[in-house]
Design a protein around this motif. Structure first.
Motif, mmCIF file in Angstrom:
data_model
loop_
_atom_site.group_PDB
_atom_site.id
_atom_site.type_symbol
_atom_site.label_atom_id
_atom_site.label_comp_id
_atom_site.label_asym_id
_atom_site.label_seq_id
_atom_site.Cartn_x
_atom_site.Cartn_y
_atom_site.Cartn_z
ATOM 1 N N LEU A 92 0.828 -1.197 0.000
ATOM 2 C CA LEU A 92 0.000 0.000 0.000
ATOM 3 C C LEU A 92 0.866 1.251 0.000
ATOM 4 C CD1 LEU A 92 -2.875 1.168 0.210
ATOM 5 C CD2 LEU A 92 -2.711 0.912 2.701
ATOM 6 N N GLY A 93 0.669 2.085 -1.006
ATOM 7 C CA GLY A 93 1.406 3.343 -1.100
ATOM 8 C C GLY A 93 0.466 4.481 -1.444
ATOM 9 N N GLU A 94 1.030 5.673 -1.645
ATOM 10 C CA GLU A 94 0.192 6.837 -1.926
ATOM 11 C C GLU A 94 -0.620 6.645 -3.207
ATOM 12 O OE1 GLU A 94 0.688 11.693 -2.149
ATOM 13 O OE2 GLU A 94 2.374 10.414 -2.698
ATOM 14 N N THR A 95 0.027 6.100 -4.241
ATOM 15 C CA THR A 95 -0.651 5.801 -5.504
ATOM 16 C C THR A 95 -0.145 4.454 -6.016
ATOM 17 O OG1 THR A 95 1.043 6.837 -6.890
ATOM 18 C CG2 THR A 95 -0.745 8.267 -6.083
ATOM 19 N N VAL A 96 -0.837 3.894 -7.000
ATOM 20 C CA VAL A 96 -0.391 2.658 -7.620
ATOM 21 C C VAL A 96 0.981 2.857 -8.265
ATOM 22 C CG1 VAL A 96 -0.858 1.028 -9.501
ATOM 23 C CG2 VAL A 96 -2.706 1.725 -7.955
ATOM 24 N N ASP A 97 1.162 3.997 -8.923
ATOM 25 C CA ASP A 97 2.462 4.282 -9.556
ATOM 26 C C ASP A 97 3.583 4.303 -8.533
ATOM 27 O OD1 ASP A 97 1.298 4.405 -12.008
ATOM 28 O OD2 ASP A 97 1.282 6.601 -12.149
ATOM 29 N N GLN A 98 3.335 4.898 -7.358
ATOM 30 C CA GLN A 98 4.359 4.940 -6.316
ATOM 31 C C GLN A 98 4.719 3.542 -5.838
ATOM 32 O OE1 GLN A 98 6.070 7.541 -4.533
ATOM 33 N NE2 GLN A 98 5.535 8.730 -6.345
ATOM 34 N N VAL A 99 3.716 2.697 -5.666
ATOM 35 C CA VAL A 99 3.986 1.322 -5.241
ATOM 36 C C VAL A 99 4.834 0.604 -6.285
ATOM 37 C CG1 VAL A 99 2.967 -0.906 -4.661
ATOM 38 C CG2 VAL A 99 1.854 1.200 -3.896
ATOM 39 N N ARG A 100 4.440 0.718 -7.540
ATOM 40 C CA ARG A 100 5.149 0.015 -8.613
ATOM 41 C C ARG A 100 6.576 0.522 -8.766
ATOM 42 N NH1 ARG A 100 1.917 1.193 -12.564
ATOM 43 N NH2 ARG A 100 3.159 2.974 -13.258
ATOM 44 N N GLU A 101 6.755 1.865 -8.828
ATOM 45 C CA GLU A 101 8.070 2.423 -9.142
ATOM 46 C C GLU A 101 9.037 2.432 -7.962
ATOM 47 O OE1 GLU A 101 8.868 3.008 -12.196
ATOM 48 O OE2 GLU A 101 6.824 2.440 -12.778
ATOM 49 N N VAL A 102 8.540 2.481 -6.744
ATOM 50 C CA VAL A 102 9.414 2.543 -5.567
ATOM 51 C C VAL A 102 9.468 1.204 -4.841
ATOM 52 C CG1 VAL A 102 9.810 3.658 -3.324
ATOM 53 C CG2 VAL A 102 9.003 5.026 -5.268
ATOM 54 N N MET A 103 8.324 0.686 -4.448
ATOM 55 C CA MET A 103 8.292 -0.505 -3.608
ATOM 56 C C MET A 103 8.612 -1.786 -4.383
ATOM 57 S SD MET A 103 4.835 0.609 -1.514
ATOM 58 C CE MET A 103 4.812 -0.758 -0.375
ATOM 59 N N ILE A 104 8.286 -1.814 -5.669
ATOM 60 C CA ILE A 104 8.518 -3.032 -6.451
ATOM 61 C C ILE A 104 9.726 -2.912 -7.370
ATOM 62 C CG2 ILE A 104 7.535 -4.566 -8.210
ATOM 63 C CD1 ILE A 104 4.784 -3.981 -7.011
ATOM 64 N N PHE A 105 9.725 -1.915 -8.267
ATOM 65 C CA PHE A 105 10.784 -1.792 -9.264
ATOM 66 C C PHE A 105 11.904 -0.830 -8.867
ATOM 67 C CE2 PHE A 105 7.329 -3.495 -11.855
ATOM 68 C CZ PHE A 105 7.991 -4.402 -12.666
ATOM 69 N N GLY A 106 11.801 -0.199 -7.737
ATOM 70 C CA GLY A 106 12.814 0.772 -7.319
ATOM 71 C C GLY A 106 14.162 0.148 -7.033
ATOM 72 N N ASP A 107 15.183 0.997 -6.906
ATOM 73 C CA ASP A 107 16.544 0.507 -6.636
ATOM 74 C C ASP A 107 16.627 -0.315 -5.358
ATOM 75 O OD1 ASP A 107 17.411 1.735 -8.916
ATOM 76 O OD2 ASP A 107 18.154 3.549 -7.907
ATOM 77 N N SER A 108 15.761 -0.004 -4.393
ATOM 78 C CA SER A 108 15.726 -0.771 -3.144
ATOM 79 C C SER A 108 14.431 -1.550 -3.009
ATOM 80 C CB SER A 108 15.883 0.185 -1.949
ATOM 81 O OG SER A 108 17.124 0.855 -1.987
#
Length: 447
Positions: A92-108
């Motif tokens: 769960l993140g602020e937006t779906v894009d935030q979850v995908r780009e940071v929590m899933i595909f992000g550097d960490s």
């Protein structure tokens, strides 16, 4: 406390070679993916039967990596196809894009942290991750709390909760959905902000908290980034929040707010016609005493009072100290800033306050002030000067500002006494409030 990796990095070459030589081929291959070895202390789950783990830290402190690794630890079993503790996870993140780009595909993010034989597959159309062992993590947006109606989970990771626009609603819906398994758990990774839902989570007995400043993760951050943010935010209230990861609370109905104080921030003082050092001495001088508030303020008081401006130059307050110690600190502050006068409240100490100061410097320009009204009544006209944008703050006043944001119309809602605020109020009363009242008072001529 350092991680095992930090210990290895500082060890001698011989120690490193010996450590690696003792590892089996399998262990050596697994080492890059063994987060317990590389993690910083604040990134490792606390012990105990907690329900919520809040990882609160400054920007770049390693919160995202800790959240991703915790999810891995929940869903992975001993071998790639073995089940883990959790089978259904909410991301769960602020937006779906935030979850995908940071929590899933992000550097960490989760994919970057997963070893090849355990890496989940991203199913874009269904907005979910699927692990080789069948575990699933589904993506949700805090902007759409109702999307959490119906699904159920045994683990959840909530990222940057403090900036969600519908934080309370989304958090509540997540709690209803977190109902699978024997002991469902959730992790919150966030930079702190003064919002009700975060404060409520932290007060819950089933919550555990780990904190870390940005500096804790400096080995993995660009030196130029650290230099830039230190230069811009060090010594400010925003810096305490964004770099130190400290939750700064404004009391309800506070006379001063974080936004007001940030708006008052300046890099340098303007031209000043007077400078005073104000002192709020402690009642006693032993280890259990309150602090001695010592605040330096300068002001330009030329022209009509509406043009007058003030700059808070330094918070020189000292912890519980003997009368001689705080008197020396106050006189030293006068010398540093070339102050015109030392103003001291004498309700508690009477003539003894001046006597202590004179023992340090017999020639110091001194004025004793008596509090005939309550703290809040004295503070209100000073707070009005801030509302008018006529008082400015230099850096390095974070502790004073914390006290200011806890002074309300009902009184002080912090611990102890607001000694620093009292000193600030006396200084600005001396420089602006009282002179302005005299300036406006009509002159009566005798016939």
């Amino acid at each position: 406390m350092r991680s095992a990796a930090a210990w290895l990095a500082s060890a001698t070459p011989e120690t490193v070679d010996g450590f690696l030589a003792d590892l089996s081929d399998e262990a050596l291959m697994a080492l890059p993916w063994l987060f317990e070895f590389w993690a910083l202390p604040h990134q490792l789950p606390p012990e105990g039967a907690w329900k919520s783990w809040v990882i609160m830290g400054g920007r770049g402190a390693g919160k995202t990596r800790a959240g991703a690794e915790w999810v891995r630890a929940q869903v992975e079993g001993p071998r790639p196809l073995d089940p883990g503790r959790a089978r259904r996870v909410a991301l769960l993140g602020e937006t779906v894009d935030q979850v995908r780009e940071v929590m899933i595909f992000g550097d960490s993010g989760i994919l970057a942290c997963s070893p090849p034989d355990r890496k989940p597959v991203w199913e874009a159309t269904r907005r979910r991750l699927v692990w080789p062992n069948g575990a699933v993590a589904e993506v949700y947006s805090a902007f759409s709390p109702d999307s959490l109606r119906g699904p159920q989970f045994d683990a959840a990771w909530a990222d940057e909760l403090a900036k969600w626009s519908k934080a309370e609603e989304a958090w509540d819906m997540l709690q209803f959905a977190l109902r699978l398994g024997e002991h469902p758990q959730q992790v919150v990774t966030t930079t702190p902000q003064n919002i009700g839902v975060l404060k409520a989570i932290l007060k819950n007995p089933s919550t555990v908290l780990t904190q870390a400043p940005t500096e804790a993760n400096r080995a993995y951050l660009a030196a130029s980034f650290l230099e830039e943010v230190r230069a811009r935010y060090a010594g400010t209230r925003k810096g305490r929040q964004e770099l130190d990861g400290v939750l700064l609370e404004d009391a309800e109905g506070a006379l001063w707010t974080t936004a007001m104080l940030e708006a008052a921030r300046v890099e340098a003082a303007g031209r000043m016609s007077r400078i005073v050092v104000a002192v709020d001495p402690p009642v006693t001088g032993h280890k259990g005493s309150d602090e001695c508030g010592i605040v330096v303020v300068g002001a330009m008081t030329e022209g009509p009072p509406s043009d007058w401006r003030a700059w808070v130059l330094e918070d020189a307050s000292v912890a519980a100290a003997s009368p001689d110690a705080w008197a020396r600190a106050a006189v030293a502050a006068m010398e540093r800033h070339g102050a015109d006068r030392l103003v001291a409240e004498v309700n508690q100490g009477g003539a003894l306050v001046e006597s202590v100061v004179r023992q340090v410097d017999p020639t110091v320009p001194y004025r004793a002030v008596h509090a005939t009204r309550g703290k809040v009544v004295r503070a209100e006209p000073v707070a009005a000067l801030y509302e008018q944008g006529r008082v400015h703050h230099l850096r390095g006043l974070a502790v004073l500002e914390d006290q200011m944001c806890r002074v309300t119309a009902r009184g002080y809602e912090g611990r102890g006494s607001p000694d620093r605020v009292d000193a600030l109020v006396w200084a600005l009363t001396e420089l602006i409030v009282e002179p302005a009242a005299k300036w406006r008072r009509p002159q009566v001529r005798s016939l």
